[in-house]
Structures are given as C-alpha cells and as structure tokens.
Write an enzyme that holds these catalytic residues in place. Structure first.
Site, mmCIF file in Angstrom:
data_model
loop_
_atom_site.group_PDB
_atom_site.id
_atom_site.type_symbol
_atom_site.label_atom_id
_atom_site.label_comp_id
_atom_site.label_asym_id
_atom_site.label_seq_id
_atom_site.Cartn_x
_atom_site.Cartn_y
_atom_site.Cartn_z
ATOM 1 N N HIS A 155 1.688 -6.039 -2.704
ATOM 2 C CA HIS A 155 0.621 -5.443 -3.133
ATOM 3 C C HIS A 155 0.164 -6.705 -4.488
ATOM 4 C CE1 HIS A 155 0.115 -2.213 -0.309
ATOM 5 N NE2 HIS A 155 0.351 -1.679 -0.336
ATOM 6 N N CYS A 179 0.181 -6.367 2.776
ATOM 7 C CA CYS A 179 0.860 -4.900 3.152
ATOM 8 C C CYS A 179 0.447 -4.412 4.802
ATOM 9 C CB CYS A 179 1.028 -4.065 1.805
ATOM 10 S SG CYS A 179 2.046 -2.147 2.253
ATOM 11 N N GLU A 199 -2.363 -6.966 -5.533
ATOM 12 C CA GLU A 199 -3.841 -6.022 -5.878
ATOM 13 C C GLU A 199 -3.591 -5.595 -7.228
ATOM 14 O OE1 GLU A 199 -3.392 -3.430 -3.034
ATOM 15 O OE2 GLU A 199 -2.278 -6.006 -3.289
#
Length: 243
Positions: free
Chosen positions: A181, A91, A183
């Site tokens: 994203h 990001c 994660e």
C-alpha cells in the site's frame, strides 16, 4: 497533461497520499467511485484514459456478487493492457489484474497474511524494467495489509519483487501491480489496523513511523512511473525488459 483514471472500490479505501504524488508528477485525476458510478460508462466509450490506477478494497478479487462492478473493472484492466495503456494496481488491484489475465488468487492465502512493514527482494528482471528499475534502487521495505494473495500468475507475467511469502511487484504487459500500500498516510494505516484484532496497532504504526520517508519515496516513484509511461505512450514489455 496526462489524465489518470482512479478506480476507488470503497469509500474508506481512498487514494491517500498518492493523490499528491500524482499531482506533483503532472497528472490530472479523475476519481471514479465504483460503488456509485457504473464502470460501463467508461467501457462503452472508444477512448481509454491515458493511465489507469486501481485501488484496493476489503472485497476479494472474486466478490462479483458483493461488488457487482468487478467484472467491468476486470474488463477495463484487460482492455487497457491490450491497448498498452499503463495501469497501476494496488493490493486488490494487483489481484484483479492477475485474475483478469488468467492467473489466480487464494482468498485467505495459506502462507498467512502480511501486515505492516515487510522487506522485499528484487529480481534480476527489475533491473531492466521501467518501473522496477525506479523502485529497486531505493525500496527495501513496504507497508502491507492483506490476507488474500496471488498464487498463480498468467503466462507472460514477470515478478519484479517478492516478500518471503508472495509476489509483491508484478509486470503484466503495460500494467504493474503491487501487493503493498504505497498510498497510505499514517492516519489511514491507523484506521486499517484499529479494526484488525490480530495485530498490535502500536507496533504496526511504530514500523510505519520508522520507515515513513522510504514508504513515501516508493509511492512517489510509482506515481512518476505511471505518469511518465502515460506521456510516452505505448511501450511493449517482454520478459527480459522493455523494447
């Protein structure tokens, strides 16, 4: 065992489940909290990490005044790319890569923000890319949370995947940036959306739940690419694929 230096830009924007994916891939992690530990401790040394992972944050790619470590972070990114050290940017990490290498980011990009599950289209270049080829076979959707976006890429950058609005996976030499994203855990996704007055949190989380296994697989593939690239050492990448 390869050491991955993780640069975390905000306390509540953590490594999340990528920590487990990287450990499973065989990496040793050093997490640098950039708001606490000066990045110049890394820059002044002659030895770079085996790999670098740059996490996101609520600041934008030009917020040097609010996040005074960003100039050093951009320098670290370019230094790693120049030395063919593998880098993964998530990001804001992608946006910092673009700015550091001569591209541009639009703050509050006019096509609009992207939140929640978003479909991807893979380019032909992904098929011959060491990271893109891992992802393209299984990654049809990703999870987004951004309003800023890369709007100009530097010479030599290769787009591996796009959404309907923006580049989503971009190769910058030894570095790969992703706008999404990988994660996020569900709890982190819920925390992000609970502070977003423009989204329906329940709807966003329902999308996360429906695609959780696929989202996890993408994060796992990115972790495996980063660690494998670190173990293989410098690899030159050109527009048509690796050499």
């Amino acid at each position: 065992m390869s050491t991955v230096l993780v640069v975390q830009n905000e306390e509540d924007v953590p490594l999340g489940r990528m920590e487990g994916f990287l450990a499973d891939a065989g990496a040793s992690l050093r997490i640098l909290e950039a708001w606490r530990e000066p990045l110049d401790t890394v820059l002044v040394t002659s030895e770079l990490p085996d790999a670098l992972l740059v996490l996101g944050g609520r600041m934008n790619a030009y917020s040097d005044q609010d996040a005074p470590w960003l100039p050093d972070l951009r320098s670290l990114i370019t230094r790693c790319i120049d030395a063919d050290v593998p880098v993964l940017g998530i990001c804001l990490g992608l946006q910092l890569m673009a700015v550091a290498t001569g591209g541009a980011v639009e703050v509050g990009a006019r096509p609009g923000p992207e939140y929640g599950v978003t479909p991807l289209t893979w380019t032909d270049a992904a098929r011959v890319d060491p990271c893109g080829s891992r992802l393209a076979v299984s990654t049809a959707v990703v999870f987004e949370d951004h309003a800023d976006a890369v709007t100009a890429l530097p010479e030599g950058a290769v787009v591996l995947a796009r959404s309907a609005r923006y580049p989503q996976v971009v190769r910058f030499g030894s570095a790969v940036g992703v706008q999404f994203h990988p994660e996020l855990t569900r709890a982190i996704a819920e925390e992000y959306q609970s502070h977003n007055e423009t989204t329906d949190t329940a709807e966003i989380l329902a999308g996360f739940d429906a695609h959780d296994a696929a989202l996890a697989a993408t994060g796992r593939a990115l972790a495996q690419w980063l660690v494998t690239a670190a173990e293989l050492g410098p690899v030159q990448v050109v527009a048509n694929g690796p050499t």
